[in-house]
Write an enzyme that holds these catalytic residues in place. Structure first.
Site, PDB file in Angstrom:
ATOM      1  N   ARG A  52     -16.695-110.576  -0.518  1.00  0.00           N
ATOM      2  CA  ARG A  52     -15.898-110.555  -1.146  1.00  0.00           C
ATOM      3  C   ARG A  52     -14.641-110.490  -0.417  1.00  0.00           C
ATOM      4  NH1 ARG A  52     -19.859-112.373  -3.273  1.00  0.00           N
ATOM      5  NH2 ARG A  52     -20.046-111.594  -5.266  1.00  0.00           N
ATOM      6  N   SER A  87     -16.730-112.045 -12.204  1.00  0.00           N
ATOM      7  CA  SER A  87     -17.105-111.011 -11.860  1.00  0.00           C
ATOM      8  C   SER A  87     -15.379-110.391 -11.932  1.00  0.00           C
ATOM      9  CB  SER A  87     -17.854-110.528 -11.141  1.00  0.00           C
ATOM     10  OG  SER A  87     -18.559-110.862 -11.514  1.00  0.00           O
ATOM     11  N   GLU A 144     -11.306-108.337  -8.334  1.00  0.00           N
ATOM     12  CA  GLU A 144     -11.571-109.561  -7.528  1.00  0.00           C
ATOM     13  C   GLU A 144     -10.588-111.020  -7.428  1.00  0.00           C
ATOM     14  OE1 GLU A 144     -15.645-110.354  -7.393  1.00  0.00           O
ATOM     15  OE2 GLU A 144     -15.358-112.279  -7.729  1.00  0.00           O
TER      16      GLU A 144
HETATM   17  P1  FAD Z   1      -8.969-120.813  -6.973  1.00  0.00           P
HETATM   18  O1  FAD Z   1      -8.747-119.825  -8.437  1.00  0.00           O
HETATM   19  O2  FAD Z   1      -8.075-121.912  -8.209  1.00  0.00           O
HETATM   20  O3  FAD Z   1      -7.668-119.961  -6.460  1.00  0.00           O
HETATM   21  C1  FAD Z   1      -8.351-118.910  -5.998  1.00  0.00           C
HETATM   22  C2  FAD Z   1      -7.166-117.959  -4.926  1.00  0.00           C
HETATM   23  O4  FAD Z   1      -8.005-119.313  -3.620  1.00  0.00           O
HETATM   24  C3  FAD Z   1      -5.819-118.363  -4.507  1.00  0.00           C
HETATM   25  O5  FAD Z   1      -5.447-116.644  -4.203  1.00  0.00           O
HETATM   26  C4  FAD Z   1      -5.436-119.676  -4.307  1.00  0.00           C
HETATM   27  O6  FAD Z   1      -3.987-119.649  -3.776  1.00  0.00           O
HETATM   28  C5  FAD Z   1      -6.210-119.535  -3.238  1.00  0.00           C
HETATM   29  N1  FAD Z   1      -6.335-121.248  -2.773  1.00  0.00           N
HETATM   30  C6  FAD Z   1      -7.338-122.301  -3.826  1.00  0.00           C
HETATM   31  N2  FAD Z   1      -7.708-123.511  -2.601  1.00  0.00           N
HETATM   32  C7  FAD Z   1      -7.328-122.967  -2.043  1.00  0.00           C
HETATM   33  C8  FAD Z   1      -7.009-123.635  -0.897  1.00  0.00           C
HETATM   34  N3  FAD Z   1      -7.642-125.342  -0.332  1.00  0.00           N
HETATM   35  N4  FAD Z   1      -6.229-123.475   1.061  1.00  0.00           N
HETATM   36  C9  FAD Z   1      -6.153-121.796   0.975  1.00  0.00           C
HETATM   37  N5  FAD Z   1      -6.555-121.334  -0.766  1.00  0.00           N
HETATM   38  C10 FAD Z   1      -6.405-121.639  -1.471  1.00  0.00           C
HETATM   39  N6  FAD Z   1     -17.242-115.846  -7.471  1.00  0.00           N
HETATM   40  C11 FAD Z   1     -18.435-115.982  -6.437  1.00  0.00           C
HETATM   41  O7  FAD Z   1     -18.091-115.345  -5.105  1.00  0.00           O
HETATM   42  N7  FAD Z   1     -19.542-116.133  -6.864  1.00  0.00           N
HETATM   43  C12 FAD Z   1     -19.992-115.867  -7.961  1.00  0.00           C
HETATM   44  O8  FAD Z   1     -21.109-116.487  -8.940  1.00  0.00           O
HETATM   45  C13 FAD Z   1     -18.798-116.708  -9.205  1.00  0.00           C
HETATM   46  N8  FAD Z   1     -19.180-116.171 -10.269  1.00  0.00           N
HETATM   47  C14 FAD Z   1     -18.711-117.453 -10.987  1.00  0.00           C
HETATM   48  C15 FAD Z   1     -18.306-117.203 -12.591  1.00  0.00           C
HETATM   49  C16 FAD Z   1     -17.641-117.678 -13.279  1.00  0.00           C
HETATM   50  C17 FAD Z   1     -17.991-117.877 -14.463  1.00  0.00           C
HETATM   51  C18 FAD Z   1     -16.271-117.895 -12.783  1.00  0.00           C
HETATM   52  C19 FAD Z   1     -15.560-117.665 -13.619  1.00  0.00           C
HETATM   53  C20 FAD Z   1     -15.480-117.295 -11.826  1.00  0.00           C
HETATM   54  C21 FAD Z   1     -16.962-116.361 -10.915  1.00  0.00           C
HETATM   55  N9  FAD Z   1     -16.532-117.060  -9.292  1.00  0.00           N
HETATM   56  C22 FAD Z   1     -17.564-116.798  -8.324  1.00  0.00           C
HETATM   57  C23 FAD Z   1     -15.292-116.579  -8.369  1.00  0.00           C
HETATM   58  C24 FAD Z   1     -14.617-118.043  -8.427  1.00  0.00           C
HETATM   59  O9  FAD Z   1     -14.849-118.793  -9.348  1.00  0.00           O
HETATM   60  C25 FAD Z   1     -14.719-117.863  -7.144  1.00  0.00           C
HETATM   61  O10 FAD Z   1     -13.937-116.819  -5.961  1.00  0.00           O
HETATM   62  C26 FAD Z   1     -14.171-119.691  -6.523  1.00  0.00           C
HETATM   63  O11 FAD Z   1     -13.790-120.244  -5.033  1.00  0.00           O
HETATM   64  C27 FAD Z   1     -12.732-119.567  -6.690  1.00  0.00           C
HETATM   65  O12 FAD Z   1     -12.631-121.053  -6.689  1.00  0.00           O
HETATM   66  P2  FAD Z   1     -11.237-121.757  -7.029  1.00  0.00           P
HETATM   67  O13 FAD Z   1     -11.184-123.158  -5.807  1.00  0.00           O
HETATM   68  O14 FAD Z   1     -10.884-121.781  -8.951  1.00  0.00           O
HETATM   69  O15 FAD Z   1      -9.936-120.875  -6.788  1.00  0.00           O
HETATM   70  P1  NAP Z   2     -27.313-109.005 -11.594  1.00  0.00           P
HETATM   71  O1  NAP Z   2     -28.415-110.044 -11.251  1.00  0.00           O
HETATM   72  O2  NAP Z   2     -26.712-108.528 -13.355  1.00  0.00           O
HETATM   73  O3  NAP Z   2     -26.570-107.716 -10.717  1.00  0.00           O
HETATM   74  C1  NAP Z   2     -25.725-106.751 -11.361  1.00  0.00           C
HETATM   75  C2  NAP Z   2     -25.429-106.680  -9.904  1.00  0.00           C
HETATM   76  O4  NAP Z   2     -26.247-105.885  -8.787  1.00  0.00           O
HETATM   77  C3  NAP Z   2     -24.687-107.419  -8.639  1.00  0.00           C
HETATM   78  O5  NAP Z   2     -23.218-107.511  -8.993  1.00  0.00           O
HETATM   79  C4  NAP Z   2     -25.060-107.526  -7.361  1.00  0.00           C
HETATM   80  O6  NAP Z   2     -24.647-107.467  -6.614  1.00  0.00           O
HETATM   81  C5  NAP Z   2     -26.100-106.655  -7.770  1.00  0.00           C
HETATM   82  N1  NAP Z   2     -27.637-106.540  -6.877  1.00  0.00           N
HETATM   83  C6  NAP Z   2     -28.627-107.248  -7.883  1.00  0.00           C
HETATM   84  N2  NAP Z   2     -29.446-107.557  -6.501  1.00  0.00           N
HETATM   85  C7  NAP Z   2     -28.922-106.950  -6.191  1.00  0.00           C
HETATM   86  C8  NAP Z   2     -29.661-106.635  -4.547  1.00  0.00           C
HETATM   87  N3  NAP Z   2     -31.434-107.064  -4.691  1.00  0.00           N
HETATM   88  N4  NAP Z   2     -29.443-105.957  -3.707  1.00  0.00           N
HETATM   89  C9  NAP Z   2     -28.124-105.808  -3.658  1.00  0.00           C
HETATM   90  N5  NAP Z   2     -27.849-106.130  -3.823  1.00  0.00           N
HETATM   91  C10 NAP Z   2     -28.024-106.526  -5.596  1.00  0.00           C
HETATM   92  O7  NAP Z   2     -25.984-109.931 -11.405  1.00  0.00           O
HETATM   93  P2  NAP Z   2     -24.878-111.275 -12.552  1.00  0.00           P
HETATM   94  O8  NAP Z   2     -24.089-110.562 -12.859  1.00  0.00           O
HETATM   95  O9  NAP Z   2     -26.191-111.717 -13.377  1.00  0.00           O
HETATM   96  O10 NAP Z   2     -24.598-112.367 -11.287  1.00  0.00           O
HETATM   97  C11 NAP Z   2     -25.472-112.414 -10.298  1.00  0.00           C
HETATM   98  C12 NAP Z   2     -25.475-112.885  -8.721  1.00  0.00           C
HETATM   99  O11 NAP Z   2     -24.017-113.876  -9.237  1.00  0.00           O
HETATM  100  C13 NAP Z   2     -24.504-111.567  -8.135  1.00  0.00           C
HETATM  101  O12 NAP Z   2     -24.820-112.186  -6.662  1.00  0.00           O
HETATM  102  C14 NAP Z   2     -23.114-111.670  -8.621  1.00  0.00           C
HETATM  103  O13 NAP Z   2     -22.063-110.796  -7.680  1.00  0.00           O
HETATM  104  C15 NAP Z   2     -22.663-113.290  -8.552  1.00  0.00           C
HETATM  105  N6  NAP Z   2     -21.794-113.432  -9.438  1.00  0.00           N
HETATM  106  C16 NAP Z   2     -20.189-113.916  -8.898  1.00  0.00           C
HETATM  107  C17 NAP Z   2     -19.528-113.643 -10.026  1.00  0.00           C
HETATM  108  C18 NAP Z   2     -17.795-113.387  -9.629  1.00  0.00           C
HETATM  109  O14 NAP Z   2     -17.125-113.808  -9.920  1.00  0.00           O
HETATM  110  N7  NAP Z   2     -17.790-113.305  -8.150  1.00  0.00           N
HETATM  111  C19 NAP Z   2     -19.895-114.260 -10.981  1.00  0.00           C
HETATM  112  C20 NAP Z   2     -20.468-114.211 -11.480  1.00  0.00           C
HETATM  113  C21 NAP Z   2     -21.844-113.872 -10.329  1.00  0.00           C
HETATM  114  P3  NAP Z   2     -23.779-108.680  -5.800  1.00  0.00           P
HETATM  115  O15 NAP Z   2     -22.359-108.754  -6.632  1.00  0.00           O
HETATM  116  O16 NAP Z   2     -22.922-107.461  -4.701  1.00  0.00           O
HETATM  117  O17 NAP Z   2     -23.870-110.079  -5.387  1.00  0.00           O
END
Ligand code: FAD
Ligand code: NAP
Length: 339
Positions: A166, A239, A335
């Site tokens: 991340r 998250s 995050e």
């Molecule tokens: P924004 O929220 O608009 O911006 C985020 C940051 O990036 C800000 O600092 C902004 O200034 C910057 N930014 C945006 N665009 C640019 C650009 N073109 N150039 C430079 N900087 C820029 N994240 C995960 O990693 N894994 C997941 O599984 C995941 N699941 C999610 C599920 C839900 C329901 C939600 C709501 C979020 C989730 N996220 C997840 C978080 C999010 O979706 C990601 O981080 C996504 O990449 C953010 O994109 P955005 O366009 O909405 O960015």
């Molecule tokens: P989950 O499957 O309930 O798992 C809980 C946590 O355990 C996750 O955060 C994941 O870490 C870790 N995990 C699960 N299996 C693993 C493995 N085999 N090895 C190492 N780590 C493991 O998680 P969830 O909330 O439903 O999300 C599913 C996936 O979507 C995850 O990868 C999560 O990161 C991603 N997600 C991200 C966001 C976001 O906003 N960043 C939001 C929703 C979902 P990791 O998070 O490091 O993968």
């Protein structure tokens, strides 16, 4: 053509928490020229610029006294295809999930585990988006960004992005580079990643024995829809905390008190803890304080039931951080990007 600037615009529709703060000025950029023009005009007027994509990783705690530049560029194309490896490029404003589905429809594999992540292509490198065992660094082939300090374009290689969990060089230098296009190296042949969470089990339940990339994507979408709140119905930014990576000794201390601790050993000897598990153990799952709360199914997700302010959500997050530190000796890092 000169892009229109609006004044005192509510950002409620532009962030998935649904927080109602105002941007002093707001404009959209549909291509690189409009990006440059917006930056130049803001510079002339002495205004800071805040770039946003889908607003799905933001916590807005106050009005933004700046020009908010919403990335609205669209487009994706194949740059090369040797029959095995295919390099594709997408514009920054392209919605991430649409791009993933487009790549799958072309028969390109590699992005299926990253299905249904909200936001834009241009923001994906910011925190090296990841899910279900895949991060964009695994399929990354380069990006083009505008250096806001020099006004020059720069191509970044995988190494130069310094992707981490991340994390990236972009996240560590906020506001320095504006990402315009991102490239991915995909494959005609599927290398399935099914070992994470309930993916394999879901495919088995669906009777899928030899999954295609599209079948994996569909399974992940169905898991995500069951577990995660849809921001269109309940404000959230996914998250809220990163999973902390801590020493093996600390995990053993926690395990002596909590034998069920969810922990994943890392290659470097450290251990990743599931932050959601810690928060749930501490009793925060489903907690609600006014309109700010912790989701009832996934305690890693903070939610806005309607009228919560960013400051209220931030205060709740800080209380959770303090509690987790006191109970487990673990520091939780936020995050979403805080403004
Ligand atoms: P924004 O929220 O608009 O911006 C985020 C940051 O990036 C800000 O600092 C902004 O200034 C910057 N930014 C945006 N665009 C640019 C650009 N073109 N150039 C430079 N900087 C820029 N994240 C995960 O990693 N894994 C997941 O599984 C995941 N699941 C999610 C599920 C839900 C329901 C939600 C709501 C979020 C989730 N996220 C997840 C978080 C999010 O979706 C990601 O981080 C996504 O990449 C953010 O994109 P955005 O366009 O909405 O960015
Ligand atoms: P989950 O499957 O309930 O798992 C809980 C946590 O355990 C996750 O955060 C994941 O870490 C870790 N995990 C699960 N299996 C693993 C493995 N085999 N090895 C190492 N780590 C493991 O998680 P969830 O909330 O439903 O999300 C599913 C996936 O979507 C995850 O990868 C999560 O990161 C991603 N997600 C991200 C966001 C976001 O906003 N960043 C939001 C929703 C979902 P990791 O998070 O490091 O993968």
């Amino acid at each position: 053509m000169t892009a229109v600037w609006q004044e005192q615009v509510s950002l409620k529709p532009y962030n998935t928490f649904g927080i109602d703060v105002k941007a002093r000025y707001f404009t959209q950029a549909h291509d690189d020229d409009e990006v440059r023009e917006a930056l130049a005009q803001a510079h002339q007027r002495g205004l800071p610029v805040q770039v946003i994509g889908g607003g799905s990783n933001l916590l807005l705690t106050r009005d933004i006294d700046a020009l908010v530049l919403h990335m609205a560029s669209r487009g994706r194309r194949v740059l090369s295809d040797d029959g095995e490896r295919v390099v594709v490029e997408a514009q920054a404003g392209e919605p991430w999930h649409d791009f993933v589905q487009w790549s799958l429809a072309q028969g390109f594999c590699g992005l299926e585990n990253l299905s249904l992540i909200p936001g834009t292509v241009g923001a994906a490198p910011m925190q090296n988006v990841g899910a279900y065992g895949v991060e964009i660094k695994d399929v990354f082939a380069g990006l083009t960004a505008l250096d806001r300090e020099t006004g020059e374009l720069r191509d970044f290689t995988l190494e130069e992005c310094a992707f981490g969990y991340r994390d990236s060089v972009f996240k560590r230098n906020p506001g320095r580079w504006l990402i315009l296009q991102v490239r991915f190296a995909l494959s005609h042949e599927l290398q399935a990643h099914l070992d994470y969470g309930p993916v394999r089990q879901r495919l088995a339940e669906q009777g899928v024995e030899q999954p295609t990339a599209q079948a994996i994507s569909d399974a992940i979408c169905s898991i995500r829809r069951e577990k995660l709140p849809d921001p269109a119905e309940l404000g959230n930014a996914g998250s809220f905390f990163k999973n902390p990576v801590v020493s093996a000794e600390l995990v053993e201390r926690i395990r002596s008190q909590y034998p069920g601790v969810v922990a994943y050993p890392q290659a470097d000897g450290q251990v990743k803890l599931a932050a959601g598990w810690l928060i749930e153990q501490a009793g925060w799952k489903g907690y609600r304080e006014g309109d700010a709360g912790v989701h009832r199914l996934q305690s890693l997700v903070l939610v806005n039931y309607g009228q919560a302010s960013g400051a209220q959500l931030h205060a709740l997050a800080q209380r959770i951080q303090a509690d987790i530190l006191e109970r487990f000796g673990v520091e939780l890092e936020m995050e979403p990007n805080l403004y």
